[in-house]
Design an enzyme around this catalytic site. Sequence first.
Site, mmCIF file in Angstrom:
data_model
loop_
_atom_site.group_PDB
_atom_site.id
_atom_site.type_symbol
_atom_site.label_atom_id
_atom_site.label_comp_id
_atom_site.label_asym_id
_atom_site.label_seq_id
_atom_site.Cartn_x
_atom_site.Cartn_y
_atom_site.Cartn_z
ATOM 1 N N HIS A 64 0.839 -1.190 0.000
ATOM 2 C CA HIS A 64 0.000 0.000 0.000
ATOM 3 C C HIS A 64 0.882 1.250 0.000
ATOM 4 C CE1 HIS A 64 1.030 0.357 4.241
ATOM 5 N NE2 HIS A 64 0.628 -0.890 4.435
HETATM 6 P P1 TYD Z 1 -1.523 -2.824 7.841
HETATM 7 O O1 TYD Z 1 -0.976 -1.433 7.930
HETATM 8 O O2 TYD Z 1 -2.364 -3.166 6.653
HETATM 9 O O3 TYD Z 1 -0.365 -3.879 7.946
HETATM 10 P P2 TYD Z 1 0.914 -4.090 6.989
HETATM 11 O O4 TYD Z 1 1.031 -2.888 6.117
HETATM 12 O O5 TYD Z 1 2.052 -4.281 7.907
HETATM 13 O O6 TYD Z 1 0.680 -5.329 6.210
HETATM 14 O O7 TYD Z 1 -2.346 -3.098 9.191
HETATM 15 C C1 TYD Z 1 -2.830 -4.378 9.513
HETATM 16 C C2 TYD Z 1 -4.025 -4.198 10.434
HETATM 17 O O8 TYD Z 1 -3.625 -3.551 11.624
HETATM 18 C C3 TYD Z 1 -5.139 -3.365 9.818
HETATM 19 O O9 TYD Z 1 -6.366 -3.968 10.188
HETATM 20 C C4 TYD Z 1 -5.030 -2.033 10.498
HETATM 21 C C5 TYD Z 1 -4.386 -2.356 11.833
HETATM 22 N N1 TYD Z 1 -3.495 -1.290 12.298
HETATM 23 C C6 TYD Z 1 -3.897 -0.498 13.350
HETATM 24 O O10 TYD Z 1 -4.998 -0.664 13.927
HETATM 25 N N2 TYD Z 1 -3.066 0.499 13.788
HETATM 26 C C7 TYD Z 1 -1.860 0.725 13.192
HETATM 27 O O11 TYD Z 1 -1.123 1.651 13.606
HETATM 28 C C8 TYD Z 1 -1.465 -0.099 12.103
HETATM 29 C C9 TYD Z 1 -0.150 0.121 11.401
HETATM 30 C C10 TYD Z 1 -2.314 -1.088 11.676
#
Ligand code: TYD
Length: 153
Positions: A64
């Site tokens: 993303h």
């Molecule tokens: P995501 O940022 O999509 O993970 P990555 O990029 O590492 O694969 O986040 C995964 C899940 O965690 C998503 O449901 C959102 C949640 N999340 C939070 O609640 N707070 C945060 O600060 C982050 C980074 C993610």
Amino acid sequence: MPGDETNESLNMNSIHNARIVQLPKIPDDRGNLTVIEAGRPVPFLIERTYWIYDVPGGEVRGGHAYHKNQEFFVALSGSFDVILDDGKERKIVSLNRSYFGLYVPNMIWRHLENFSTNSVGLVVASLPYSASDYIRDYELYLDALRRQMHVND
Ligand code: TYD
């Protein structure tokens, strides 16, 4: 400029504005210590910290871009690769030392892969978590870049 202490979203969506930053290392026979502070050398005011761990072999994180959020990655333990893409170019940055960080501006597409066993990835962020700051579709990311270029014409 990444050197300016700002949490404003920046129009720096080129992978050339992502950079490795050497962190202070305080060596000690009792064990080394490394520190990061807002603006020194993390080039923004830190609003949030999270870490990624227990990643199963072969898994990929990220995939993303953020409209506004800037991030700074450190491999606290073990190693992983950060793949950066600005719609024109792509580069792979391998993190494997706890005294090097990777600064990634907003509007850069990224994913993380090749996590070593028991690796721990620290991420400090310029903004609180906001689901609406994410761009999770690569085509929509390219559209957003085109819109941004148009606005800046
Ligand atoms: P995501 O940022 O999509 O993970 P990555 O990029 O590492 O694969 O986040 C995964 C899940 O965690 C998503 O449901 C959102 C949640 N999340 C939070 O609640 N707070 C945060 O600060 C982050 C980074 C993610």
